[in-house]
Scaffold this motif. Structure first.
Motif, PDB file in Angstrom:
ATOM      1  N   GLY A 186      31.310  17.129  33.451  1.00 50.77           N
ATOM      2  CA  GLY A 186      31.248  17.574  31.636  1.00 50.77           C
ATOM      3  C   GLY A 186      31.835  19.567  30.918  1.00 50.77           C
ATOM      4  N   CYS A 187      31.919  20.169  32.511  1.00 53.31           N
ATOM      5  CA  CYS A 187      33.054  21.244  32.161  1.00 53.31           C
ATOM      6  C   CYS A 187      33.870  21.315  31.757  1.00 53.31           C
ATOM      7  N   ARG A 188      33.763  21.787  30.963  1.00 50.90           N
ATOM      8  CA  ARG A 188      35.352  22.267  30.675  1.00 50.90           C
ATOM      9  C   ARG A 188      35.838  24.119  30.780  1.00 50.90           C
ATOM     10  N   TYR A 189      34.499  24.603  31.187  1.00 46.03           N
ATOM     11  CA  TYR A 189      34.871  26.204  31.293  1.00 46.03           C
ATOM     12  C   TYR A 189      33.812  27.076  32.451  1.00 46.03           C
ATOM     13  N   LEU A 190      35.216  26.985  33.504  1.00 42.94           N
ATOM     14  CA  LEU A 190      34.361  27.663  34.374  1.00 42.94           C
ATOM     15  C   LEU A 190      34.255  28.853  34.648  1.00 42.94           C
ATOM     16  N   GLN A 191      33.850  29.979  34.258  1.00 42.59           N
ATOM     17  CA  GLN A 191      33.746  31.033  35.209  1.00 42.59           C
ATOM     18  C   GLN A 191      33.416  31.852  37.131  1.00 42.59           C
ATOM     19  N   ILE A 192      35.078  32.100  37.263  1.00 45.30           N
ATOM     20  CA  ILE A 192      34.666  32.868  38.820  1.00 45.30           C
ATOM     21  C   ILE A 192      34.249  33.740  38.867  1.00 45.30           C
ATOM     22  N   ASP A 193      32.990  34.746  39.558  1.00 47.74           N
ATOM     23  CA  ASP A 193      32.459  36.117  39.025  1.00 47.74           C
ATOM     24  C   ASP A 193      33.375  36.022  40.765  1.00 47.74           C
ATOM     25  N   ASP A 194      33.654  37.312  40.623  1.00 46.92           N
ATOM     26  CA  ASP A 194      34.323  38.135  42.058  1.00 46.92           C
ATOM     27  C   ASP A 194      34.125  39.810  42.242  1.00 46.92           C
ATOM     28  N   THR A 195      33.990  40.066  43.126  1.00 44.30           N
ATOM     29  CA  THR A 195      33.526  41.611  42.960  1.00 44.30           C
ATOM     30  C   THR A 195      34.405  42.205  44.452  1.00 44.30           C
ATOM     31  N   THR A 196      35.285  41.067  45.014  1.00 45.12           N
ATOM     32  CA  THR A 196      35.851  41.737  46.016  1.00 45.12           C
ATOM     33  C   THR A 196      37.081  42.522  45.773  1.00 45.12           C
ATOM     34  N   TRP A 197      37.406  41.523  44.680  1.00 46.23           N
ATOM     35  CA  TRP A 197      38.925  42.762  44.061  1.00 46.23           C
ATOM     36  C   TRP A 197      38.875  44.150  44.504  1.00 46.23           C
ATOM     37  N   ALA A 198      37.470  44.689  43.213  1.00 51.96           N
ATOM     38  CA  ALA A 198      36.993  46.069  43.199  1.00 51.96           C
ATOM     39  C   ALA A 198      36.368  46.762  43.892  1.00 51.96           C
ATOM     40  N   PHE A 199      36.075  45.851  45.641  1.00 55.06           N
ATOM     41  CA  PHE A 199      36.003  46.222  47.234  1.00 55.06           C
ATOM     42  C   PHE A 199      37.675  46.812  47.097  1.00 55.06           C
ATOM     43  N   GLU A 213      43.907  50.097  58.932  1.00 53.35           N
ATOM     44  CA  GLU A 213      42.637  49.455  58.303  1.00 53.35           C
ATOM     45  C   GLU A 213      43.310  49.131  56.831  1.00 53.35           C
ATOM     46  N   HIS A 214      44.582  50.087  56.314  1.00 53.40           N
ATOM     47  CA  HIS A 214      45.201  49.724  55.306  1.00 53.40           C
ATOM     48  C   HIS A 214      45.372  47.884  55.320  1.00 53.40           C
ATOM     49  N   ALA A 215      46.264  47.400  56.156  1.00 54.36           N
ATOM     50  CA  ALA A 215      46.810  46.323  56.683  1.00 54.36           C
ATOM     51  C   ALA A 215      45.588  45.366  56.595  1.00 54.36           C
ATOM     52  N   LYS A 216      44.022  45.278  57.054  1.00 56.64           N
ATOM     53  CA  LYS A 216      43.547  44.533  57.594  1.00 56.64           C
ATOM     54  C   LYS A 216      43.117  44.390  55.998  1.00 56.64           C
ATOM     55  N   TYR A 217      42.493  45.219  54.539  1.00 56.05           N
ATOM     56  CA  TYR A 217      42.805  44.689  53.729  1.00 56.05           C
ATOM     57  C   TYR A 217      43.792  44.953  52.922  1.00 56.05           C
ATOM     58  N   GLU A 218      45.221  45.013  52.948  1.00 59.32           N
ATOM     59  CA  GLU A 218      46.131  43.915  52.179  1.00 59.32           C
ATOM     60  C   GLU A 218      46.223  43.135  52.469  1.00 59.32           C
ATOM     61  N   GLN A 219      45.669  42.430  53.632  1.00 60.49           N
ATOM     62  CA  GLN A 219      45.926  40.793  54.097  1.00 60.49           C
ATOM     63  C   GLN A 219      44.320  40.112  53.511  1.00 60.49           C
ATOM     64  N   LEU A 220      43.630  40.651  53.072  1.00 60.81           N
ATOM     65  CA  LEU A 220      42.113  40.207  52.399  1.00 60.81           C
ATOM     66  C   LEU A 220      42.782  39.987  50.729  1.00 60.81           C
ATOM     67  N   ALA A 221      43.610  40.871  50.285  1.00 70.52           N
ATOM     68  CA  ALA A 221      43.808  40.511  49.337  1.00 70.52           C
ATOM     69  C   ALA A 221      44.806  39.490  49.285  1.00 70.52           C
ATOM     70  N   ASN A 222      45.811  39.131  49.537  1.00 71.39           N
ATOM     71  CA  ASN A 222      46.075  38.475  50.558  1.00 71.39           C
ATOM     72  C   ASN A 222      46.159  37.089  49.960  1.00 71.39           C
ATOM     73  N   ASP A 223      45.313  37.148  51.360  1.00 74.36           N
ATOM     74  CA  ASP A 223      43.899  35.933  51.679  1.00 74.36           C
ATOM     75  C   ASP A 223      43.665  35.153  50.299  1.00 74.36           C
ATOM     76  N   GLY A 224      42.340  36.114  49.524  1.00 68.67           N
ATOM     77  CA  GLY A 224      42.618  35.707  48.655  1.00 68.67           C
ATOM     78  C   GLY A 224      43.035  35.162  47.543  1.00 68.67           C
ATOM     79  N   VAL A 225      44.239  35.463  47.593  1.00 69.73           N
ATOM     80  CA  VAL A 225      45.519  34.782  46.229  1.00 69.73           C
ATOM     81  C   VAL A 225      45.335  33.716  46.844  1.00 69.73           C
ATOM     82  N   ARG A 226      45.633  33.603  47.990  1.00 72.03           N
ATOM     83  CA  ARG A 226      45.873  32.653  48.473  1.00 72.03           C
ATOM     84  C   ARG A 226      44.981  30.955  48.554  1.00 72.03           C
ATOM     85  N   VAL A 227      44.056  31.804  48.869  1.00 72.97           N
ATOM     86  CA  VAL A 227      43.023  30.602  47.948  1.00 72.97           C
ATOM     87  C   VAL A 227      41.755  30.388  46.695  1.00 72.97           C
TER      88      VAL A 227
END
Length: 376
Positions: A186-199, A213-227
């Motif tokens: 019956g859920c119609r409103y789901l909220q996904i809490d996320d500290t990854t973007w501030a990290f 190192e910068h490329a590693k975190y850029e990849q993490l951002a892209n992985d986040g969008v993908r998942v």
């Protein structure tokens, strides 16, 4: 939600999620951990207090209510521990909040990740649904799938998967199946809490002169969008999914600072219906990033967290209204809403204010929203 029209919620005034735990609930958790009470007694106390704070939210006029996250100790770990293929362990390190330290609980992989059809959050949702009156929506909060990629939680992925991509696919499917299960209940409103973007804001700034190192975190951002987008794909059209971009919230302290600029493009790519954005202090930077986060998506709503949940002093109404009008120069007013910047107790310890001060903050959010959006 795939509709082109403006989403109905997040509402113009909205509860982010967690609420201060009362003393008897804190004591019950301690007694349960010490073996003094059983699960049935802990659940009884949780539900008794959940009913009380639901009734309070309804009395204040909120159209979507949460269980205050009274069924968990941490905003994220209790959910993650109960996925299949994930377990609890002692990290032996505290999360580095400004001026305070946390417990050392963490998460590790123990197998292939999948939805747990017996996840205890489902029973908590069913109870919450049973006590909410007609015309009021249950808002379910869970942590983002990106939280599995951080703080050594995925260190063992290669023991269970041939490739990182295969692991990401399973994480996305586990979340998709979990959202479908909540929907079936019956859920119609789901909220996904996320500290990854501030990290990532913090790390991308720190590593600007360190290309590898910068490329590693850029990849993490892209992985986040993908998942995230993979988990959202194909969910029912009448299930609204929002996210709260958090900067850390523990005993009125914080983890991360920095403008949204470094991740605004990625946030704009996420297929959420709404984003709760923390803007209660100068640590968040200006509203300039809002245009890229909104990304001309006519149905998306951005919720401005202009009222702090960290301190008891009430904000000046006119000052908050002025800030909303400033944001409306960048994103149409009809696509904006108001909330506290975060919940009041992301962990059971809670922020440094009283319950009465908490309710005063939420009342202020509602009062201001009704002035800015009369239809609210």
């Amino acid at each position: 939600m795939t509709a082109s029209t403006l989403t109905q919620y997040p509402y113009r005034y909205d509860v982010v999620g967690s609420l201060l735990r009362p003393a008897d609930l804190k004591q019950a958790h301690q007694d349960f951990a010490a073996g003094k009470i059983d699960q049935a007694e802990l659940t009884r106390i949780q539900r008794q207090e959940t009913k009380r704070i639901v009734e309070k939210q309804v009395a204040l006029g909120f159209k979507a209510v949460t269980d205050g996250e009274f069924n968990r100790s941490w905003w994220h770990l209790d959910f993650l521990w109960n996925l299949t293929g994930v377990d609890k362990y002692d990290y032996h390190k505290s999360y580095k909040f400004k001026g305070d330290t946390t417990r050392t609980d963490n998460v590790e992989l123990t197998g292939h990740v999948s939805e747990n059809p017996n996840h205890p959050f489902y029973d908590s949702f069913k109870y919450l649904q049973s006590i909410v009156p007609d015309g009021v929506l249950v808002k379910q909060t869970i942590p983002s799938p990106t939280m599995l990629f951080r703080d050594n939680r995925s260190d063992r992925w290669h023991e269970f998967y041939e490739t990182w991509d295969a692991y990401l696919d399973d994480v996305a499917k586990a979340y998709h199946d979990t959202a479908e299960h909540f929907y079936a209940l019956g859920c119609r409103y789901l909220q996904i809490d996320d500290t990854t973007w501030a990290f990532l804001i913090s790390k991308l700034n720190e590593t600007k002169d360190q290309p590898a190192e910068h490329a590693k975190y850029e990849q993490l951002a892209n992985d986040g969008v993908r998942v995230i987008n993979a988990f959202l794909a194909g969910l029912p059209a009448d299930l609204t999914v929002a996210t709260h971009i958090c900067r850390g919230n523990f005993k009125s302290t914080y983890l991360f600072s920095g403008s949204y600029d470094d991740v605004a493009d990625q946030l704009g790519q996420l297929h959420y219906d709404g984003l709760f954005l923390e803007y209660d202090s100068e640590r968040a930077g200006s509203f300039a990033s809002l245009a890229r986060i909104w990304n001309q998506d006519a149905h998306k709503r951005l919720v401005l967290g202009l009222v702090t949940s960290k301190f008891p002093e009430l904000e000046d109404q006119d000052a908050v209204i002025a800030r909303i009008k400033e944001a409306a120069k960048i994103v149409p007013l009809e696509n904006l809403a108001l909330s506290t910047q975060c919940g009041f107790a992301s962990t059971e310890e809670g922020n440094q204010l009283t319950e009465d001060q908490q309710w005063a903050k939420l009342t202020l959010v509602k009062t201001i929203a009704e002035k800015v959006w009369p239809e609210a």
